[in-house]
Motif scaffolding. Structure first.
Motif, PDB file in Angstrom:
ATOM      1  N   THR A 113      -6.705  -8.066 -11.129  1.00 49.55           N
ATOM      2  CA  THR A 113      -6.522  -7.520  -9.775  1.00 49.55           C
ATOM      3  C   THR A 113      -7.793  -6.855  -9.270  1.00 49.55           C
ATOM      4  OG1 THR A 113      -5.564  -5.537 -10.798  1.00 49.55           O
ATOM      5  CG2 THR A 113      -4.033  -7.194  -9.963  1.00 49.55           C
ATOM      6  N   GLU A 114      -8.597  -6.328 -10.188  1.00 52.78           N
ATOM      7  CA  GLU A 114      -9.878  -5.736  -9.770  1.00 52.78           C
ATOM      8  C   GLU A 114     -10.799  -6.812  -9.199  1.00 52.78           C
ATOM      9  OE1 GLU A 114     -10.649  -7.600 -13.504  1.00 52.78           O
ATOM     10  OE2 GLU A 114      -9.025  -6.218 -12.926  1.00 52.78           O
ATOM     11  N   GLY A 197      -0.521  -7.220  -2.157  1.00 51.49           N
ATOM     12  CA  GLY A 197      -0.087  -7.728  -3.455  1.00 51.49           C
ATOM     13  C   GLY A 197      -0.784  -7.003  -4.597  1.00 51.49           C
ATOM     14  N   VAL A 198      -2.074  -6.760  -4.436  1.00 50.47           N
ATOM     15  CA  VAL A 198      -2.821  -6.007  -5.449  1.00 50.47           C
ATOM     16  C   VAL A 198      -2.275  -4.589  -5.567  1.00 50.47           C
ATOM     17  CG1 VAL A 198      -5.077  -5.017  -6.023  1.00 50.47           C
ATOM     18  CG2 VAL A 198      -4.924  -7.377  -5.200  1.00 50.47           C
ATOM     19  N   GLY A 206      -6.616  -3.040 -10.372  1.00 47.84           N
ATOM     20  CA  GLY A 206      -6.861  -3.047  -8.933  1.00 47.84           C
ATOM     21  C   GLY A 206      -6.184  -1.883  -8.229  1.00 47.84           C
ATOM     22  N   HIS A 207      -4.929  -1.624  -8.595  1.00 46.59           N
ATOM     23  CA  HIS A 207      -4.192  -0.509  -8.001  1.00 46.59           C
ATOM     24  C   HIS A 207      -4.861   0.813  -8.357  1.00 46.59           C
ATOM     25  CE1 HIS A 207      -0.443   1.563  -6.603  1.00 46.59           C
ATOM     26  NE2 HIS A 207      -0.906   2.497  -7.436  1.00 46.59           N
ATOM     27  N   LYS A 208      -5.235   0.974  -9.622  1.00 47.07           N
ATOM     28  CA  LYS A 208      -5.859   2.222 -10.060  1.00 47.07           C
ATOM     29  C   LYS A 208      -7.190   2.462  -9.350  1.00 47.07           C
ATOM     30  CE  LYS A 208      -3.686   2.046 -14.638  1.00 47.07           C
ATOM     31  NZ  LYS A 208      -3.907   1.876 -16.097  1.00 47.07           N
ATOM     32  N   ILE A 209      -7.954   1.401  -9.151  1.00 51.85           N
ATOM     33  CA  ILE A 209      -9.244   1.530  -8.458  1.00 51.85           C
ATOM     34  C   ILE A 209      -9.025   1.906  -7.000  1.00 51.85           C
ATOM     35  CG2 ILE A 209     -11.248   0.233  -7.641  1.00 51.85           C
ATOM     36  CD1 ILE A 209     -11.043  -1.377 -10.291  1.00 51.85           C
ATOM     37  N   LEU A 210      -8.078   1.248  -6.337  1.00 49.03           N
ATOM     38  CA  LEU A 210      -7.766   1.584  -4.950  1.00 49.03           C
ATOM     39  C   LEU A 210      -7.333   3.040  -4.838  1.00 49.03           C
ATOM     40  CD1 LEU A 210      -5.828  -1.607  -3.756  1.00 49.03           C
ATOM     41  CD2 LEU A 210      -8.000  -0.756  -2.836  1.00 49.03           C
ATOM     42  N   PHE A 215      -7.096   4.999  -1.419  1.00 53.13           N
ATOM     43  CA  PHE A 215      -6.037   4.171  -0.854  1.00 53.13           C
ATOM     44  C   PHE A 215      -4.696   4.712  -1.351  1.00 53.13           C
ATOM     45  CE2 PHE A 215      -3.398   0.486  -0.120  1.00 53.13           C
ATOM     46  CZ  PHE A 215      -3.980  -0.164   0.961  1.00 53.13           C
ATOM     47  N   ASN A 216      -3.698   4.745  -0.460  1.00 55.35           N
ATOM     48  CA  ASN A 216      -2.390   5.274  -0.846  1.00 55.35           C
ATOM     49  C   ASN A 216      -1.285   4.525  -0.106  1.00 55.35           C
ATOM     50  OD1 ASN A 216      -2.396   6.390   1.795  1.00 55.35           O
ATOM     51  ND2 ASN A 216      -3.407   8.246   1.029  1.00 55.35           N
ATOM     52  N   ASN A 217      -0.045   4.971  -0.294  1.00 50.32           N
ATOM     53  CA  ASN A 217       1.088   4.289   0.343  1.00 50.32           C
ATOM     54  C   ASN A 217       1.033   4.382   1.865  1.00 50.32           C
ATOM     55  OD1 ASN A 217       2.336   3.328  -2.007  1.00 50.32           O
ATOM     56  ND2 ASN A 217       3.422   5.263  -2.336  1.00 50.32           N
ATOM     57  N   ASP A 218       0.481   5.464   2.393  1.00 49.99           N
ATOM     58  CA  ASP A 218       0.334   5.586   3.848  1.00 49.99           C
ATOM     59  C   ASP A 218      -0.593   4.489   4.373  1.00 49.99           C
ATOM     60  OD1 ASP A 218       2.015   7.768   3.958  1.00 49.99           O
ATOM     61  OD2 ASP A 218       0.379   9.229   3.827  1.00 49.99           O
ATOM     62  N   LYS A 219      -1.680   4.230   3.638  1.00 48.05           N
ATOM     63  CA  LYS A 219      -2.606   3.163   4.029  1.00 48.05           C
ATOM     64  C   LYS A 219      -1.922   1.802   3.922  1.00 48.05           C
ATOM     65  CE  LYS A 219      -6.120   5.874   4.731  1.00 48.05           C
ATOM     66  NZ  LYS A 219      -6.635   6.112   6.106  1.00 48.05           N
TER      67      LYS A 219
END
Length: 234
Positions: A113-114, A197-198, A206-210, A215-219
């Motif tokens: 995902t990264e 999806g990531v 990918g999620h951890k990097i975002l 980056f968060n749920n609001d974004k």
């Protein structure tokens, strides 16, 4: 998708004259296959070059290319009507290819995902890439976070031409497909679906990097709303 373009030879262009002993009116067809990118069929239709013809004569050239991204369940769209089955956008496909290439450059054995995230940023022209950049998430930051999280690749390791997808990355692609399929409006699966999806893979790199880059749920919700806007593309 088919495209047509016409090439002109300028009289000032050097030309290497050759003699041909055989001519054919049949179009040439080249087929490439990748287990990751799917099948690509390139059909080329061109009139035979005649060395005695005028240099300014136009030569028609037609190419047809068909590509898709990998799916863990190719029959997932079987329940949808044929005119509602979503297709991947060109920018999404290009982003995926750039992600594969980045995984190879970093000498990673897989495309995770990264790598999908980096591919979005390297492609750079899509709405997802612009959204990330507007929120301060750049390719340089993502690369650095990837190295911090996964470590540096082995200097003497050679990644395969198409590093296989990790389970997280495959689920991210499937999630992007499902997001579009559930909308029921046909059209294309865009880079924004891919980014969501990531993000959906909470334990993935990918999620951890975002998350580390703000980056968060609001974004994510903001991204979902932008997808639902009329005329939304790429």
């Amino acid at each position: 998708m088919a495209s047509q373009s016409v090439f002109n030879l300028s009289p000032a262009t050097p030309l290497l004259r050759t003699r041909s002993t055989r001519r054919s009116s049949q179009p040439s067809v080249v087929v490439f296959h990748s287990s990751f990118l799917g099948a690509e069929t390139l059909s080329i239709h061109s009139s035979n070059l005649n060395p005695d013809s005028q240099l300014t004569r136009r030569r028609p050239f037609c190419a047809t290319v068909s590509l898709s991204l990998p799916s863990s369940n190719p029959d997932r769209a079987a329940a949808a009507s044929s005119d509602k089955i979503p297709k991947w956008s060109r920018r999404a496909i290009k982003s995926f290819a750039m992600g594969e290439l980045e995984a190879r450059k970093l000498k990673y054995p897989t495309t995770g995902t990264e790598a999908l995230l980096m591919g979005l940023l390297i492609e750079g022209t899509s709405s997802a890439a612009k959204f990330l950049l507007a929120n301060g998430i750049t390719i340089f930051k993502v690369r650095e976070e990837s190295k911090n999280l996964l470590g540096k690749g082995d200097l003497y390791f050679f990644s395969p031409e198409h590093p296989p997808l990790t389970e997280d990355a495959q689920r991210a692609l499937d999630c992007a497909f499902d997001l579009k399929l559930k909308s029921g409006d046909g059209g294309e699966i865009t880079t924004r679906h891919l980014l969501l999806g990531v993000w959906s893979q909470a334990d993935s790199p990918g999620h951890k990097i975002l998350s580390a880059l703000g980056f968060n749920n609001d974004k994510a919700n903001e991204l979902i709303l932008s997808i639902q806007e009329p005329g939304s593309k790429s």
